[in-house]
Design a protein around this motif. Structure first.
Motif, PDB file in Angstrom:
ATOM      1  N   PRO A 279     -20.650 118.360 -54.923  1.00 26.25           N
ATOM      2  CA  PRO A 279     -20.056 119.512 -54.237  1.00 26.25           C
ATOM      3  C   PRO A 279     -18.552 119.586 -54.525  1.00 26.25           C
ATOM      4  O   PRO A 279     -17.863 118.555 -54.527  1.00 26.25           O
ATOM      5  CB  PRO A 279     -20.302 119.203 -52.751  1.00 26.25           C
ATOM      6  N   ARG A 280     -18.063 120.804 -54.783  1.00 23.40           N
ATOM      7  CA  ARG A 280     -16.657 120.991 -55.180  1.00 23.40           C
ATOM      8  C   ARG A 280     -15.708 120.354 -54.156  1.00 23.40           C
ATOM      9  O   ARG A 280     -14.710 119.742 -54.495  1.00 23.40           O
ATOM     10  CB  ARG A 280     -16.351 122.484 -55.340  1.00 23.40           C
ATOM     11  N   LYS A 281     -16.041 120.485 -52.895  1.00 21.29           N
ATOM     12  CA  LYS A 281     -15.200 119.953 -51.821  1.00 21.29           C
ATOM     13  C   LYS A 281     -15.012 118.441 -51.966  1.00 21.29           C
ATOM     14  O   LYS A 281     -13.926 117.904 -51.740  1.00 21.29           O
ATOM     15  CB  LYS A 281     -15.868 120.267 -50.471  1.00 21.29           C
ATOM     16  N   VAL A 282     -16.100 117.748 -52.344  1.00 19.23           N
ATOM     17  CA  VAL A 282     -16.046 116.289 -52.526  1.00 19.23           C
ATOM     18  C   VAL A 282     -15.314 115.955 -53.821  1.00 19.23           C
ATOM     19  O   VAL A 282     -14.446 115.070 -53.860  1.00 19.23           O
ATOM     20  CB  VAL A 282     -17.474 115.689 -52.551  1.00 19.23           C
ATOM     21  N   ALA A 283     -15.659 116.690 -54.895  1.00 22.83           N
ATOM     22  CA  ALA A 283     -15.097 116.419 -56.223  1.00 22.83           C
ATOM     23  C   ALA A 283     -13.577 116.547 -56.251  1.00 22.83           C
ATOM     24  O   ALA A 283     -12.894 115.846 -56.996  1.00 22.83           O
ATOM     25  CB  ALA A 283     -15.712 117.369 -57.246  1.00 22.83           C
ATOM     26  N   THR A 284     -13.031 117.421 -55.403  1.00 23.68           N
ATOM     27  CA  THR A 284     -11.584 117.683 -55.452  1.00 23.68           C
ATOM     28  C   THR A 284     -10.813 117.031 -54.303  1.00 23.68           C
ATOM     29  O   THR A 284      -9.625 117.257 -54.150  1.00 23.68           O
ATOM     30  CB  THR A 284     -11.327 119.208 -55.431  1.00 23.68           C
ATOM     31  N   ALA A 285     -11.474 116.174 -53.519  1.00 25.26           N
ATOM     32  CA  ALA A 285     -10.855 115.655 -52.288  1.00 25.26           C
ATOM     33  C   ALA A 285     -10.062 114.359 -52.459  1.00 25.26           C
ATOM     34  O   ALA A 285      -9.359 113.949 -51.540  1.00 25.26           O
ATOM     35  CB  ALA A 285     -11.933 115.443 -51.225  1.00 25.26           C
ATOM     36  N   GLY A 286     -10.172 113.697 -53.598  1.00 24.49           N
ATOM     37  CA  GLY A 286      -9.559 112.371 -53.745  1.00 24.49           C
ATOM     38  C   GLY A 286      -8.207 112.404 -54.438  1.00 24.49           C
ATOM     39  O   GLY A 286      -7.876 113.362 -55.146  1.00 24.49           O
ATOM     40  N   ALA A 287      -7.446 111.314 -54.264  1.00 19.39           N
ATOM     41  CA  ALA A 287      -6.134 111.189 -54.915  1.00 19.39           C
ATOM     42  C   ALA A 287      -6.270 111.215 -56.441  1.00 19.39           C
ATOM     43  O   ALA A 287      -5.344 111.614 -57.147  1.00 19.39           O
ATOM     44  CB  ALA A 287      -5.466 109.894 -54.460  1.00 19.39           C
ATOM     45  N   LYS A 288      -7.434 110.795 -56.962  1.00 21.98           N
ATOM     46  CA  LYS A 288      -7.628 110.769 -58.423  1.00 21.98           C
ATOM     47  C   LYS A 288      -8.509 111.910 -58.926  1.00 21.98           C
ATOM     48  O   LYS A 288      -8.865 111.935 -60.108  1.00 21.98           O
ATOM     49  CB  LYS A 288      -8.230 109.417 -58.835  1.00 21.98           C
ATOM     50  N   SER A 289      -8.879 112.831 -58.042  1.00 23.60           N
ATOM     51  CA  SER A 289      -9.793 113.920 -58.430  1.00 23.60           C
ATOM     52  C   SER A 289      -9.294 114.699 -59.644  1.00 23.60           C
ATOM     53  O   SER A 289     -10.054 115.037 -60.546  1.00 23.60           O
ATOM     54  CB  SER A 289     -10.000 114.889 -57.265  1.00 23.60           C
ATOM     55  N   LYS A 290      -7.986 114.968 -59.677  1.00 15.29           N
ATOM     56  CA  LYS A 290      -7.403 115.783 -60.768  1.00 15.29           C
ATOM     57  C   LYS A 290      -7.519 115.097 -62.131  1.00 15.29           C
ATOM     58  O   LYS A 290      -7.431 115.749 -63.164  1.00 15.29           O
ATOM     59  CB  LYS A 290      -5.935 116.115 -60.460  1.00 15.29           C
ATOM     60  N   ASP A 291      -7.690 113.764 -62.128  1.00 14.33           N
ATOM     61  CA  ASP A 291      -7.862 113.042 -63.400  1.00 14.33           C
ATOM     62  C   ASP A 291      -9.196 113.390 -64.055  1.00 14.33           C
ATOM     63  O   ASP A 291      -9.348 113.283 -65.276  1.00 14.33           O
ATOM     64  CB  ASP A 291      -7.825 111.521 -63.179  1.00 14.33           C
ATOM     65  N   PHE A 292     -10.178 113.782 -63.234  1.00 13.92           N
ATOM     66  CA  PHE A 292     -11.539 113.968 -63.756  1.00 13.92           C
ATOM     67  C   PHE A 292     -12.069 115.397 -63.655  1.00 13.92           C
ATOM     68  O   PHE A 292     -12.821 115.846 -64.513  1.00 13.92           O
ATOM     69  CB  PHE A 292     -12.518 113.043 -63.013  1.00 13.92           C
ATOM     70  N   PHE A 293     -11.718 116.098 -62.590  1.00 11.05           N
ATOM     71  CA  PHE A 293     -12.305 117.410 -62.308  1.00 11.05           C
ATOM     72  C   PHE A 293     -11.291 118.541 -62.426  1.00 11.05           C
ATOM     73  O   PHE A 293     -10.113 118.367 -62.106  1.00 11.05           O
ATOM     74  CB  PHE A 293     -12.878 117.432 -60.873  1.00 11.05           C
ATOM     75  N   ASP A 294     -11.784 119.728 -62.863  1.00  9.25           N
ATOM     76  CA  ASP A 294     -10.941 120.930 -62.788  1.00  9.25           C
ATOM     77  C   ASP A 294     -11.082 121.524 -61.375  1.00  9.25           C
ATOM     78  O   ASP A 294     -11.813 120.986 -60.536  1.00  9.25           O
ATOM     79  CB  ASP A 294     -11.309 121.942 -63.886  1.00  9.25           C
ATOM     80  N   ARG A 295     -10.421 122.622 -61.117  1.00 10.56           N
ATOM     81  CA  ARG A 295     -10.422 123.153 -59.740  1.00 10.56           C
ATOM     82  C   ARG A 295     -11.774 123.715 -59.315  1.00 10.56           C
ATOM     83  O   ARG A 295     -12.032 123.931 -58.141  1.00 10.56           O
ATOM     84  CB  ARG A 295      -9.321 124.209 -59.561  1.00 10.56           C
ATOM     85  N   HIS A 296     -12.669 123.926 -60.293  1.00 10.63           N
ATOM     86  CA  HIS A 296     -14.019 124.415 -59.963  1.00 10.63           C
ATOM     87  C   HIS A 296     -14.970 123.261 -59.616  1.00 10.63           C
ATOM     88  O   HIS A 296     -16.119 123.485 -59.248  1.00 10.63           O
ATOM     89  CB  HIS A 296     -14.623 125.211 -61.135  1.00 10.63           C
ATOM     90  N   GLY A 297     -14.479 122.034 -59.793  1.00 12.51           N
ATOM     91  CA  GLY A 297     -15.330 120.874 -59.523  1.00 12.51           C
ATOM     92  C   GLY A 297     -16.197 120.494 -60.709  1.00 12.51           C
ATOM     93  O   GLY A 297     -17.230 119.838 -60.548  1.00 12.51           O
ATOM     94  N   ASP A 298     -15.776 120.912 -61.928  1.00 11.64           N
ATOM     95  CA  ASP A 298     -16.489 120.510 -63.156  1.00 11.64           C
ATOM     96  C   ASP A 298     -15.696 119.402 -63.840  1.00 11.64           C
ATOM     97  O   ASP A 298     -14.454 119.399 -63.809  1.00 11.64           O
ATOM     98  CB  ASP A 298     -16.630 121.699 -64.122  1.00 11.64           C
ATOM     99  N   LEU A 299     -16.407 118.480 -64.475  1.00 11.14           N
ATOM    100  CA  LEU A 299     -15.724 117.398 -65.199  1.00 11.14           C
ATOM    101  C   LEU A 299     -14.927 117.992 -66.355  1.00 11.14           C
ATOM    102  O   LEU A 299     -15.385 118.905 -67.043  1.00 11.14           O
ATOM    103  CB  LEU A 299     -16.742 116.385 -65.737  1.00 11.14           C
ATOM    104  N   LYS A 300     -13.733 117.450 -66.567  1.00  8.25           N
ATOM    105  CA  LYS A 300     -12.841 118.010 -67.592  1.00  8.25           C
ATOM    106  C   LYS A 300     -13.301 117.690 -69.016  1.00  8.25           C
ATOM    107  O   LYS A 300     -13.190 118.509 -69.915  1.00  8.25           O
ATOM    108  CB  LYS A 300     -11.421 117.461 -67.398  1.00  8.25           C
ATOM    109  N   ARG A 301     -13.777 116.461 -69.214  1.00  8.19           N
ATOM    110  CA  ARG A 301     -14.029 116.022 -70.592  1.00  8.19           C
ATOM    111  C   ARG A 301     -15.504 115.823 -70.945  1.00  8.19           C
ATOM    112  O   ARG A 301     -15.853 115.704 -72.098  1.00  8.19           O
ATOM    113  CB  ARG A 301     -13.248 114.726 -70.873  1.00  8.19           C
ATOM    114  N   ILE A 302     -16.361 115.740 -69.946  1.00  5.87           N
ATOM    115  CA  ILE A 302     -17.802 115.609 -70.245  1.00  5.87           C
ATOM    116  C   ILE A 302     -18.465 116.888 -69.760  1.00  5.87           C
ATOM    117  O   ILE A 302     -18.669 117.083 -68.564  1.00  5.87           O
ATOM    118  CB  ILE A 302     -18.417 114.365 -69.550  1.00  5.87           C
ATOM    119  N   ARG A 303     -18.764 117.783 -70.679  1.00  6.60           N
ATOM    120  CA  ARG A 303     -19.198 119.125 -70.295  1.00  6.60           C
ATOM    121  C   ARG A 303     -20.711 119.280 -70.235  1.00  6.60           C
ATOM    122  O   ARG A 303     -21.235 120.034 -69.437  1.00  6.60           O
ATOM    123  CB  ARG A 303     -18.623 120.186 -71.253  1.00  6.60           C
TER     124      ARG A 303
END
Length: 438
Positions: A336-360
């Motif tokens: 869920p986007r809310k979970v994916a973007t809630a952590g201090a390190k979320s921006k390292d892995f997820f874009d703002r839509h909650g999709d992984l940045k590098r593993i598509r």
């Protein structure tokens, strides 16, 4: 390292150079501790912080595990913390029925390398990792998995609900059977007389044991070459078969509280061994008791299949963490986007839509289908087991069932004897003798 395990560490030895000021204490068989109360019998294993010995307690005529910490200040500090946690959980009423290891005693021991904190812990058997290996990574029968899960959950319920303690490093190495797989390795069942004084001519035990191990390894390699040739003549059908587990008592206890913490007194952001790590820990979104429940689900899967549920790897252009998150989503669906973007390190892995940045591109393979396709579970077994595991693997930590709730789950209560045990919450801490599942 499992503090009271008879199986010891999976590595070969702790190395000579750690026997120095601030390091390990060199133990010889027959050495006495705590004014002669405990006598060293043989080495059980070692960890980064300590060595562990089978010892004979002359005051109770029982065998115990003696954990001797390195003497440098940071190791003393770690031991004091573990003693604190163990003393707290050993304080309960009828703690023996709670499926957690018991602290019997602790004391200081002065040696040439400094002053060592020592813990005396009840002697237990092999780890679940040893049991998985013994069964050749084939997966245990589901009735055995149920029985083990039942014990772990009683332990977790006791820690979480009665003491407010999060284990933070639950894995197969840190759950020990109450007896050894091989009766010959059990000091009581093997009926070997305890060593009460140092054998004649014995020298530094720590160093001697390393030399002995190297000689034994050479001998084993030579034997393996010979037996390898004879096996190819005699056929390999027997080697492939799963060992018979009928006679093995799988009642077990949760051990190793070196990394445990109180829920309201956390001291580390990065917790848990990689393969058993919960998503909120990877994302640094805070954690509570539910991290242990995630690890528990990973262990249950491993017991039933022989494989780890998640084995992330570093890839081209992505980290081990990102691969881990991708593996989770392939099994459990999109986070869920809310979970994916809630952590201090979320921006390292997820874009703002909650999709992984590098593993598509994710390849979805739901748990029930995985159990049927890869592990040849029957449809009904796969369905029932998935129904038990999936809620524990919820991306939303607050939605995961507690240990207490899991103990009421139909999959765990799939037999008559268990229904009697778990008909009421009061019976969660049933006596160890009632834990056998038919």
């Amino acid at each position: 390292m499992s503090c009271s395990s008879s199986s010891g560490s999976e590595e070969d030895d702790e190395g000579f150079d750690s026997y120095r000021k601030g390091g390990y204490h060199a133990v010889r068989i027959g050495d006495q501790f705590a004014g002669g109360r405990y006598i060293a019998q043989r080495k059980l294993g070692w960890g980064q912080f300590s060595t562990v010995w089978l010892a004979y307690d002359t005051s109770t005529s029982a065998y115990v595990a003696l954990k001797i910490q390195k003497s440098a200040a940071q190791f003393v500090q770690a031991a004091l913390h573990e003693i604190d946690v163990l003393a707290s959980i050993s304080d309960g009423v009828d703690v023996n029925s709670k499926c957690v290891v018991q602290l019997i005693d602790h004391f200081k021991h002065a040696g040439p390398n400094g002053q060592h904190l020592c813990m005396v812990i009840e002697f237990l058997g092999d780890s679940l990792l040893r049991l998985i290996k013994y069964n050749r990574y084939k997966g245990l029968p589901l009735n055995k998995v149920r029985e083990i899960c039942h014990c772990i959950l009683i332990g977790l319920d006791y820690l979480h609900r009665e003491h407010g303690i999060i284990h933070t490093d639950l894995k197969p190495e840190n759950v020990l059977l109450i007896s050894t797989i091989d009766p010959a390795k059990d000091p009581v069942k093997s009926e070997v007389s305890p060593i009460l004084e140092r054998p004649e001519g014995s020298i530094n035990g720590g160093v001697t044991s390393l030399i002995e191990k190297k000689l034994k390894r050479r001998a084993r390699r030579a034997v393996a070459k010979i037996s390898g040739r004879t096996a190819s003549i005699g056929g390999t059908e027997d080697q492939k078969s799963v060992r018979n587990l009928d006679g093995i008592d799988v009642r077990c206890k949760v051990v190793d509280f070196g990394n445990a913490c109180w829920a309201d007194k956390q001291f580390a952001e990065e917790i848990q061994t990689r393969q058993y790590r919960a998503p909120e820990v990877i994302l640094q979104a805070g954690y509570s008791f539910s991290v242990d429940m995630w690890s528990f689900a990973c262990i249950a899967f491993e017991l039933a299949t022989g494989d780890m549920l998640f084995t992330p790897k570093v890839g081209q252009g992505f980290s081990e963490d990102e691969d881990h998150l991708a593996l989770m989503m392939e099994l459990l669906g999109k986070m869920p986007r809310k979970v994916a973007t809630a952590g201090a390190k979320s921006k390292d892995f997820f874009d703002r839509h909650g999709d992984l940045k590098r593993i598509r591109r994710l390849k979805f393979w739901p748990l029930s289908k995985l159990l049927v396709d890869r592990y040849k579970f029957s449809q009904s077994d796969a369905h029932e087991f998935s129904e038990f595991l999936l809620p524990l693997l919820d991306f939303v930590p607050e939605k995961r069932p507690t240990a207490q709730q899991c103990l009421q789950h139909p999959w765990l209560r799939g037999t008559e004897s268990n229904e009697k045990n778990e008909s009421s919450v009061e019976n969660v801490g049933v006596g160890m003798s009632n834990l056998k599942i038919k």
